[in-house]
Design a protein around this motif. Structure first.
Motif, mmCIF file in Angstrom:
data_model
loop_
_atom_site.group_PDB
_atom_site.id
_atom_site.type_symbol
_atom_site.label_atom_id
_atom_site.label_comp_id
_atom_site.label_asym_id
_atom_site.label_seq_id
_atom_site.Cartn_x
_atom_site.Cartn_y
_atom_site.Cartn_z
ATOM 1 N N GLU B 499 0.848 -1.189 0.000
ATOM 2 C CA GLU B 499 0.000 0.000 0.000
ATOM 3 C C GLU B 499 0.879 1.233 0.000
ATOM 4 O O GLU B 499 2.004 1.219 0.511
ATOM 5 N N PHE B 500 0.334 2.326 -0.596
ATOM 6 C CA PHE B 500 1.017 3.605 -0.480
ATOM 7 C C PHE B 500 0.758 4.192 0.895
ATOM 8 O O PHE B 500 -0.112 3.718 1.631
ATOM 9 N N ASP B 501 1.506 5.249 1.197
ATOM 10 C CA ASP B 501 1.315 5.839 2.516
ATOM 11 C C ASP B 501 0.033 6.643 2.618
ATOM 12 O O ASP B 501 -0.332 7.109 3.693
ATOM 13 N N ASP B 502 -0.694 6.837 1.486
ATOM 14 C CA ASP B 502 -2.020 7.456 1.584
ATOM 15 C C ASP B 502 -3.123 6.399 1.570
ATOM 16 O O ASP B 502 -4.270 6.677 1.253
ATOM 17 N N ASN B 503 -2.737 5.176 1.898
ATOM 18 C CA ASN B 503 -3.662 4.045 2.069
ATOM 19 C C ASN B 503 -4.244 3.522 0.764
ATOM 20 O O ASN B 503 -5.122 2.653 0.792
ATOM 21 N N ASP B 504 -3.775 4.043 -0.356
ATOM 22 C CA ASP B 504 -4.224 3.454 -1.614
ATOM 23 C C ASP B 504 -3.375 2.240 -1.922
ATOM 24 O O ASP B 504 -2.165 2.239 -1.665
ATOM 25 N N PRO B 505 -4.008 1.172 -2.470
ATOM 26 C CA PRO B 505 -3.217 -0.023 -2.772
ATOM 27 C C PRO B 505 -2.224 0.254 -3.897
ATOM 28 O O PRO B 505 -2.535 0.930 -4.876
ATOM 29 N N ALA B 506 -1.012 -0.301 -3.712
ATOM 30 C CA ALA B 506 0.032 -0.150 -4.727
ATOM 31 C C ALA B 506 0.121 -1.395 -5.585
ATOM 32 O O ALA B 506 0.226 -1.327 -6.800
ATOM 33 N N LEU B 507 0.092 -2.542 -4.908
ATOM 34 C CA LEU B 507 0.162 -3.811 -5.641
ATOM 35 C C LEU B 507 -0.929 -4.716 -5.109
ATOM 36 O O LEU B 507 -1.030 -4.959 -3.904
ATOM 37 N N LEU B 508 -1.748 -5.213 -6.027
ATOM 38 C CA LEU B 508 -2.862 -6.079 -5.640
ATOM 39 C C LEU B 508 -2.684 -7.416 -6.309
ATOM 40 O O LEU B 508 -2.054 -7.532 -7.364
ATOM 41 N N GLU B 509 -3.243 -8.429 -5.687
ATOM 42 C CA GLU B 509 -3.093 -9.778 -6.235
ATOM 43 C C GLU B 509 -4.457 -10.448 -6.249
ATOM 44 O O GLU B 509 -5.241 -10.303 -5.298
ATOM 45 N N LEU B 510 -4.716 -11.158 -7.332
ATOM 46 C CA LEU B 510 -5.976 -11.909 -7.432
ATOM 47 C C LEU B 510 -5.659 -13.246 -8.070
ATOM 48 O O LEU B 510 -4.970 -13.311 -9.092
ATOM 49 N N SER B 511 -6.103 -14.315 -7.377
ATOM 50 C CA SER B 511 -5.894 -15.649 -7.952
ATOM 51 C C SER B 511 -7.008 -15.944 -8.936
ATOM 52 O O SER B 511 -8.198 -15.829 -8.602
ATOM 53 N N ILE B 512 -6.620 -16.321 -10.108
ATOM 54 C CA ILE B 512 -7.598 -16.687 -11.132
ATOM 55 C C ILE B 512 -7.203 -18.053 -11.645
ATOM 56 O O ILE B 512 -6.126 -18.211 -12.249
ATOM 57 N N GLY B 513 -8.042 -19.045 -11.374
ATOM 58 C CA GLY B 513 -7.696 -20.398 -11.777
ATOM 59 C C GLY B 513 -6.404 -20.810 -11.111
ATOM 60 O O GLY B 513 -6.229 -20.633 -9.908
ATOM 61 N N ALA B 514 -5.463 -21.360 -11.878
ATOM 62 C CA ALA B 514 -4.178 -21.747 -11.325
ATOM 63 C C ALA B 514 -3.205 -20.582 -11.354
ATOM 64 O O ALA B 514 -2.110 -20.679 -10.813
ATOM 65 N N GLY B 515 -3.597 -19.513 -11.994
ATOM 66 C CA GLY B 515 -2.660 -18.416 -12.150
ATOM 67 C C GLY B 515 -2.980 -17.239 -11.247
ATOM 68 O O GLY B 515 -3.888 -17.286 -10.407
ATOM 69 N N ARG B 516 -2.159 -16.180 -11.431
ATOM 70 C CA ARG B 516 -2.346 -15.007 -10.577
ATOM 71 C C ARG B 516 -2.312 -13.755 -11.432
ATOM 72 O O ARG B 516 -1.574 -13.668 -12.408
#
Lengths: 319, 690
Positions: B499-516
């Motif tokens: 997350e950034f220091d203003d609470n906005d996400p910087a890097l997000l992850e989502l699992s889709i099937g076997a991949g990401r």
């Protein structure tokens, strides 16, 4: 006056006597009790006692001539009487620390004080001059022999003083007495004589050689004779302060032997010097001392001691 | 009745003192005065006759108190009573058997079995024995709970059978941890039996005690004083050992570019040989090479491996054959590519690809090619095995969307970078919504003052785990001049990795099937941020690549028993050196691989291989002495005769009996009571006497 011992002595229990606080009264009680047993008056006799006749020689005082005998025998004889001069008597009272010992109600000092007062009273009544010397290691007080009103009170006052004596050493007091008393007289030494014998012999012989008559009244506590201590304890010498552990059961025999030996030596000295030694025990009546005094006076009427015996005593002292 | 410390009973002789004092007529405290001591001499205190003893009760009380005290110090105990009670616990012995690779030498294992048998033969009826084995891990073969007291013969039999089933492994030897484990067992048992039951334990080490033993754990362990250690050592008939290790980094030979291996030979100091011959197994005649290694020294030689992926280097001239082969895996390099989907920027240095292309993502096991394609030219059949990572920085056309979804479902990894203001290109949000099946997803430009920094980073996440160490976890130097704000519905399965220091996400992850699917809300080019220029960039992208399918072994060779795990992406098949195969469901702990040789890992049809060799430390076979163990505070047991052991046992039993019965305490109490009575009686008698 001849001394007789065939009378029943009026003995006064010393412990009852000691309850009398006044010393003079105590002395009177003894002396008068003593008189109660005597049937002869002490107030008469000495001055008219005949001594001897002697032929008149030139130079004799003609006043002494017996004119009656001259009338009968037409010879001049001088009649001599006994000296009428009163005696000088010195009481030497031991006030050393050891005299404070007493296994009964009173101490040897109390007894000695009463004894000295009694003798002084008795002698005063005989019109003798009485002096007093109190001593321990040295002379404490000296009162010259007098016979005059009030002198007795002075003696009693001196005797009545409490004292804090030290050890006994007879040699120096005896020497001083010899120096102080020039006229011959009677010296009565009242002491427990718990001191070494050797010097005593020399000093007594010296006194005797100066013509003094001597009488020793040796005062002992019954416990000193029998050595009856109640229990084993640290025993402290009253004179020196030295302490010893003493078990009476163990030490008794040795003590008694040593005491006897000391006594024997003392008797031997006194006999050789012609000194009258009387052993008194504080639980015994004091009349004995008076008897001895009277008997001494009786013996004195038999004439002075011969010189040979004195020289023999002096030789014994030297050895 | 017996006594633990009979000499103290001599103190009972002090009973003579009160009798003597009673016999002595005491030197009285009382003083008396006497007129003169001139007729007296000191009479010493004397002993009165016996019949004069008075105060009999006092004398008896005093004597009794002294007697009781003396006896109490002598620590009495009742043996007969003990025999009526349950039998006391005897010795506790832990037999620690070395099953490390060095025990494979000669007849060492037979010797070890004999040593264990001799230990069990010496067991008394009430002794307890436990059997532990150790190589790189400690294994409890027979513990306290597996036996009943009083079955000495069955204990011995049980141990013997257990030993028959055990064979040495090829692992390293962690003697330090094993000793600590054994001491803990003994120590905890002693505490749990009964308070005051101080029966000491004993550890018997059955080992060759080669210097490769790991003793480091003992440095931080306070050795219990009550635990003694004895060594039942085993020795090979012939000494000396040569070992070889293939060094990790191959060298490229000058002409052919063919990799060459460097092999380090080490000869132990007690060796008698110094000339050895090495060769590749299955190699041609005449390819043998000779290496001279003086005792106690090492030599590094460069060897040409034969063609092929797996080999065995053997050498002769060394009497200890257990480590005379080195397994070498030389798998071919994986050919992989990273696909960048995005338009070519007018100024290359302002685009993402320029910096991505500079990153070195290949290593000894793989070659990575980075390719750029226009969104329209996205290949339809992306295979995760060949393209483990796809980076999307542009709007994906609908035609290509199905292909990407298929790729993700097959296990592919996709990084979606939003490096431009969504107002400029609203279709970006639509692409992401479609790709992630998150209809409520919205993107807007975040308002950034001077700059934003990464504030909350999930260091547990595999991408950031390498940065977890405090030396590397400073991300404050990476400044983001702008970034996008991603709004997600709460029920979505997105995971915020950073997350950034203003609470906005910087890097997000989502699992889709076997991949990401990862979404980075800021670009890494210098116009957007300092990410590409930081040292974190390459490891981060490389980490995304490593997370992808076909994860290969990290090294070409491992030591048996070493810690760690092989990254595995199911479905995966492991082929052991003996040819057996098994399915691997999750990451494979290296400890499970106990057989030396070359293993093959087949994932999604792609094969990778690695070799397992004996730990290098096992080849250092020079034996250490007991003094080295003593340096760590261990209480070494001296060799004792059978009589001495029996005597010590009896002593131990006496100590146990005494500590159980504690008769001395009662005696002390009784003595105190008697002294109180004596004091009272003495006072009473004195009062009566006075």
């Amino acid at each position: 006056m001849s001394a007789s011992t065939n009378y029943a002595p009026a003995q006064i229990d010393p412990s009852s006597l000691m309850r009398i606080k006044n010393l003079q009264l105590r002395a009177k009680t003894v002396v008068e009790g003593f008189y109660n047993g005597l049937h002869r008056s002490p107030f008469h006799g000495f001055s008219v006692e005949f001594s001897e006749y002697r032929p008149y020689t030139l130079g004799d005082d003609p006043r002494t001539l017996d004119w009656k005998l001259f009338a009968r025998s037409d010879r001049y004889y001088i009649k001599r009487y006994e000296d009428e001069t009163n005696r000088r008597c010195y009481l030497m009272v031991d006030q050393s620390k050891s005299m404070s010992f007493g296994s009964i109600d009173y101490t040897k000092a109390d007894y000695t004080r009463t004894l000295a007062a009694t003798l002084a009273h008795f002698l005063t009544q005989q019109r003798d001059a009485v002096g007093l010397m109190t001593f321990d290691r040295k002379v404490n007080e000296f009162i010259a022999a007098r016979h005059r009103p009030g002198h007795m009170n002075r003696l009693l006052g001196s005797l009545d003083q409490s004292f804090e004596g030290t050890g006994t050493d007879l040699s120096e007091p005896l020497e001083q007495l010899a120096a102080l008393v020039s006229k011959r007289g009677l010296i009565i030494l009242i002491s427990d004589l718990l001191s070494p014998i050797d010097m005593l012999r020399t000093r007594l012989a010296y006194l005797r050689s100066r013509g003094h008559e001597m009488m020793i009244l040796r005062v002992n506590d019954p416990a000193e004779i029998e050595f009856t201590l109640p229990q084993a304890a640290m025993i402290r010498d009253m004179e020196t302060g030295k302490e010893l552990y003493i078990d009476p059961e163990v030490a008794k025999a040795q003590y008694q032997a040593n005491f006897k030996e000391h006594e024997t030596q003392l008797v031997a000295i006194c006999e050789s010097l012609g000194i009258d030694l009387t052993q008194l025990v504080t639980n015994q009546p004091m009349d004995e001392a008076l008897y001895q005094l009277l008997s001494l006076q009786t013996r004195r009427s038999r004439g002075p001691l011969r010189g040979g015996s004195l020289s023999a005593a002096a030789r014994g002292a030297a050895t | 009745m017996s006594f633990l410390a009979p000499l103290y009973a001599l103190g009972a002789l002090a009973i003579a003192l009160p009798i003597l004092f009673h016999l002595i007529r005491r030197r009285p405290k009382a003083q008396a005065e006497f007129s003169s001591l001139m007729f007296l001499t000191q009479s010493p205190p004397r002993l009165t006759k016996r019949s004069r003893l008075d105060q009999w009760p006092l004398l008896l009380l005093r004597a009794l108190a002294i007697l009781l005290l003396a006896l109490a110090f002598a620590r009495p105990f009742l043996r007969s009573l003990a025999q009526q009670e349950s039998d006391p616990i005897g010795r506790r012995v832990v037999v620690l058997v070395d099953t490390s690779g060095s025990m494979l030498r000669g007849d060492l294992w037979q010797q070890a079995q004999q040593q264990v048998a001799s230990v069990t033969d010496d067991l008394a009826a009430n002794d307890q024995i436990a059997l532990l084995t150790y190589d790189s891990v400690v294994t409890s073969v027979i513990g306290w709970d597996d036996q009943t007291v009083g079955e000495a013969s069955s204990q011995a039999e049980r141990i013997r059978r257990a030993m028959a089933d055990i064979t040495p492994s090829h692992g390293g030897s962690d003697l330090g941890s094993a000793l600590i484990a054994a001491a803990d067992i003994l120590h905890n048992t002693a505490e749990s039996i009964e308070e005051g039951d101080v029966a000491a334990g004993e550890i018997v080490i059955v080992s060759d005690l080669q210097e490769g033993n790991d003793l480091i754990p003992l440095q931080q362990y306070q050795w219990p004083a009550s635990i003694a250690v004895s060594i039942a050592s085993v020795e090979p008939a012939e000494k000396g050992n040569l070992s070889a290790v293939v060094l990790p980094q191959p060298v490229a030979s000058g002409d052919s570019k063919k990799p060459q291996l460097r092999v380090r030979f080490h000869n132990t100091s007690d060796s008698v040989n110094e000339q050895f011959m090495y060769f590749w197994e299955g190699g041609k005649e005449g390819e043998d090479r000779i290496v001279q290694v003086p005792p106690g020294e090492s030599r590094v030689v460069t060897v040409d491996p034969p063609t092929g992926t797996q080999h065995v280097l053997r050498f002769v001239g060394d009497p200890q054959a257990f480590d005379n082969q080195v397994y070498v895996a030389l798998p071919p390099k994986l050919q992989q590519r990273v696909l960048y989907v995005g338009s070519q920027a007018e100024d290359p240095q302002s685009g993402l690809f320029y910096f991505l292309n500079q990153a070195t993502l290949g290593n000894a096991r793989r070659e990575v090619a980075i390719e750029q394609v226009e969104p329209g030219g996205l290949p339809a059949d992306l295979k995760p095995q060949q393209t483990p990572l796809v980076i999307v920085a542009d709007v994906v056309p609908s035609a290509a969307m199905a292909g990407l979804k298929q790729y993700l479902g097959d296990g592919g990894h996709l990084l979606f970078v939003i490096d431009a203001d969504p107002k400029d290109d609203p279709a970006i949000a639509a692409s992401l919504r479609e790709l992630s099946d998150s209809p409520s997803l919205a993107i807007e430009e975040a308002k950034v003052g001077d700059y934003a920094m990464l504030a909350k980073i999930d260091f547990q996440h595999p991408l950031f785990a390498p940065f977890a160490d405090p030396k590397y976890n400073d991300f404050t130097k990476i400044r983001f001049w702008s970034h996008r704000r991603l709004t997600l519905a709460e029920e979505d399965d997105w995971r915020t990795v950073a997350e950034f220091d203003d609470n906005d996400p910087a890097l997000l992850e989502l699992s889709i099937g076997a991949g990401r699917l990862w979404v980075l809300t800021a670009g890494w080019q210098p116009q957007q941020s300092q990410l590409a220029l930081s040292t974190k960039f390459v490891p981060l992208i490389s980490g995304m690549l490593e997370q992808g399918p076909n994860r290969s072994p990290l090294e070409a060779s491992y030591a048996i028993g070493s810690e760690g795990a092989l990254p595995v992406t199911p479905p995966c098949e492991l082929v052991s050196p003996d040819g057996s195969r098994r399915e691997i469901e999750a990451d494979l702990p290296l400890e499970e691989l106990k057989q030396p040789g070359v293993y093959r890992l087949i994932q999604s049809g792609v094969e990778s291989s690695f070799a397992m060799n004996l730990p290098e430390s096992e080849s250092r076979t020079v034996a250490i002495g007991a003094d080295q163990l003593e340096q760590y505070g261990l209480q070494m047991q001296r060799s004792e005769s059978a009589e001495q052991i029996a005597d010590r046992q009896r002593q131990l039993q006496d100590v146990q009996l005494e500590s159980q019965q504690k008769i001395w305490q009662w005696m002390i109490f009784a003595a105190l009571g008697i002294l109180v009575t004596e004091t009272w009686l003495g006072g009473y008698l004195a009062g009566r006497k006075s």
